[in-house]
Design an enzyme around this catalytic site. Structure first.
Site, PDB file in Angstrom:
ATOM      1  CD  GLU A  94     -39.534   2.621 -18.190  1.00 34.77           C
ATOM      2  OE1 GLU A  94     -40.753   2.787 -18.333  1.00 34.77           O
ATOM      3  OE2 GLU A  94     -38.680   3.113 -18.968  1.00 34.77           O
ATOM      4  CG  HIS A 149     -43.714  -0.843 -17.141  1.00 31.43           C
ATOM      5  ND1 HIS A 149     -44.593   0.077 -17.691  1.00 31.43           N
ATOM      6  CD2 HIS A 149     -42.485  -0.297 -17.285  1.00 31.43           C
ATOM      7  CE1 HIS A 149     -43.918   1.126 -18.143  1.00 31.43           C
ATOM      8  NE2 HIS A 149     -42.630   0.927 -17.905  1.00 31.43           N
ATOM      9  CB  CYS A 204     -50.513   2.061 -15.766  1.00 33.46           C
ATOM     10  SG  CYS A 204     -50.084   0.437 -16.350  1.00 33.46           S
TER      11      CYS A 204
END
Ligand code: SUG
Length: 418
Positions: free
Chosen positions: A162, A230, A347
């Site tokens: 990720e 995350h 993000c």
């Protein structure tokens, strides 16, 4: 050569919508089916970049990939008109906006060959994100074509990667050698652990990192189960500071010991669960802040407006800046459209420590450039997208035209037909 941290923000694409495609991402699930506002979303992103420029930081951009992703649909032997509704939503997602998931970046002082290494993230856990990487890779190869960089293809499936959302770097200063922390999941109750340890190890090897300065840390199962899909939802690092929730990592004591051994210069700012609970941290996105070093050497925390709406977090932030620690300033930004899909300020950006002169200048912005981009968004981004309309050919044509106009304005014509 001066190495500085550059924040590359994903420009929020014209197809931004709320299809609820990410199980484990509580905000996205909660808002599934809501009417989305792509124009407002993208302008919020521009305003955030204006705020970082005003702080004296270097700002870059990553434009949106083509949506719908016709190539991906073709690889599934279908097309947008015929595809099942879930495939259409996956092909149309604007999820590449969350640039922290674009790649893992190891700055030159950490790598074996003195180059800055980037590995594009495969994002294989979520179908709508699994088809981002070919376009992201093409973009990274363009932006970072200079020999100062090495851009790598993805780790192969089934090992989920990720990108920078599960990677942190600690260093006495951006330009000094540091230690890199790769955070993987090994269980999250009902939710998938998206980052696999084998993927983290592959990236660290590809980047030529010194094993003595590399840590593989397990994200806590409790954090994933609480909605921290995350690691950057519960921890953020900048220069010598690690700012984290005390329940972020499975083996907290082990991490403390490793840091004391490998990075005695590091400063850990940890929030206890009885002060801010895991649920409050995730609801407020306190840790999905951008922790940045300002030109005067002090640090600022760029938090989403939502952080002020949770009383315990608000009180914590006031105490934080009143204290004598490295974080001296709180900057609030409004990225509510992105937040509603589980994407906070951190993000939306990919950090690259590099000499700006080595980056393709079309991917760097100043205030005037942001004005030009904002004008394209105002003129061409759809005002609203209801999930019931995503099959509408007129909407699709508008989305494709909007992206083309942006790339023309930026002069990044190589990517138009990708
Ligand atoms: O992968 N949301 C993203 C949010 C990513 C946030 N990034 C970081 N934490 N670095 C995700 O879950 C929702 C899109 C939708 O449902 O349409 C989404 O993909």
């Amino acid at each position: 050569m001066t190495l500085v941290e550059i924040n590359f923000d994903g420009i929020i694409g014209p197809s931004h919508n709320f299809a609820g495609l990410s199980p484990g991402n509580l905000a996205a699930t909660r808002n599934a089916g809501r009417i989305a506002h792509p124009r407002r979303a993208a302008l919020e992103g521009i305003a955030k970049m204006r705020a970082t420029l005003a702080l004296g930081l270097v700002q870059g951009i990553l434009p949106p990939p083509p949506r719908p992703n016709h190539r991906w649909l073709a690889s599934l032997s279908t097309d947008y008109a015929r595809a099942a509704p879930h495939l259409r939503a996956q092909a149309l997602s604007a999820s590449a906006m969350w640039a922290a998931n674009a790649a893992t970046v190891s700055p030159a002082p950490d790598s074996g060959d003195g180059r800055c290494h980037l590995t594009v993230a495969n994002l294989v856990t979520m179908p709508h994100r699994s088809h981002e990487w070919p376009d992201t890779l093409a973009m990274l190869e363009l932006a970072f074509a200079d020999p100062a960089f090495a851009v790598h293809g993805p780790v192969p499936p089934p090992f989920g990667d990720e990108g920078a959302a599960n990677h942190m770097r600690l260093a006495p200063s951006h330009g000094a050698p540091g230690i890199e922390l790769f955070v993987h999941g090994a269980g999250g109750g009902p939710f998938p652990a998206r980052q696999h340890r084998a993927a983290s190890e592959a990236v660290a090897h590809a980047h030529g990192l010194d094993p003595a300065r590399t840590l593989f840390v397990q994200q806590s199962t409790a954090a994933i189960a609480a909605g921290a899909f995350h690691n950057d939802v519960v921890a953020v690092a900048n220069a010598h500071v690690l700012f984290a929730h005390e329940q972020a990592f499975e083996d907290r004591a082990g991490l403390h010991a490793d840091l004391a051994r490998l990075a005695p210069w590091a400063e850990l700012i940890e929030i206890a669960a009885d002060r801010v609970s895991l649920d409050e941290a995730i609801a407020s996105y306190l840790f999905n802040a951008q922790l940045v070093t300002l030109p005067d050497g002090t640090m600022a925390l760029i938090v989403p407006g939502e952080a002020r709406e949770v009383p315990s977090v608000c009180a914590y932030l006031d105490a934080l800046v009143a204290g004598n620690g490295p974080i001296r300033r709180i900057e609030m930004v409004d990225v509510r459209q992105s937040m509603a899909n589980g994407g906070g300020p951190a993000c939306l950006r990919l950090r690259v420590v590099a000499d700006p002169a080595t980056v393709d200048p079309r991917f760097l912005v100043d205030a005037a450039r942001l004005d030009e981009i904002a004008a394209v968004i105002e003129a061409h981004w759809p005002e609203a997208i209801a999930i019931t309309r995503i099959g509408d050919p007129a909407l699709v044509a508008r989305i494709e035209e909007a992206r083309r106009k942006l790339l023309e304005t930026l002069g990044i014509v190589e990517l138009i037909y990708r």
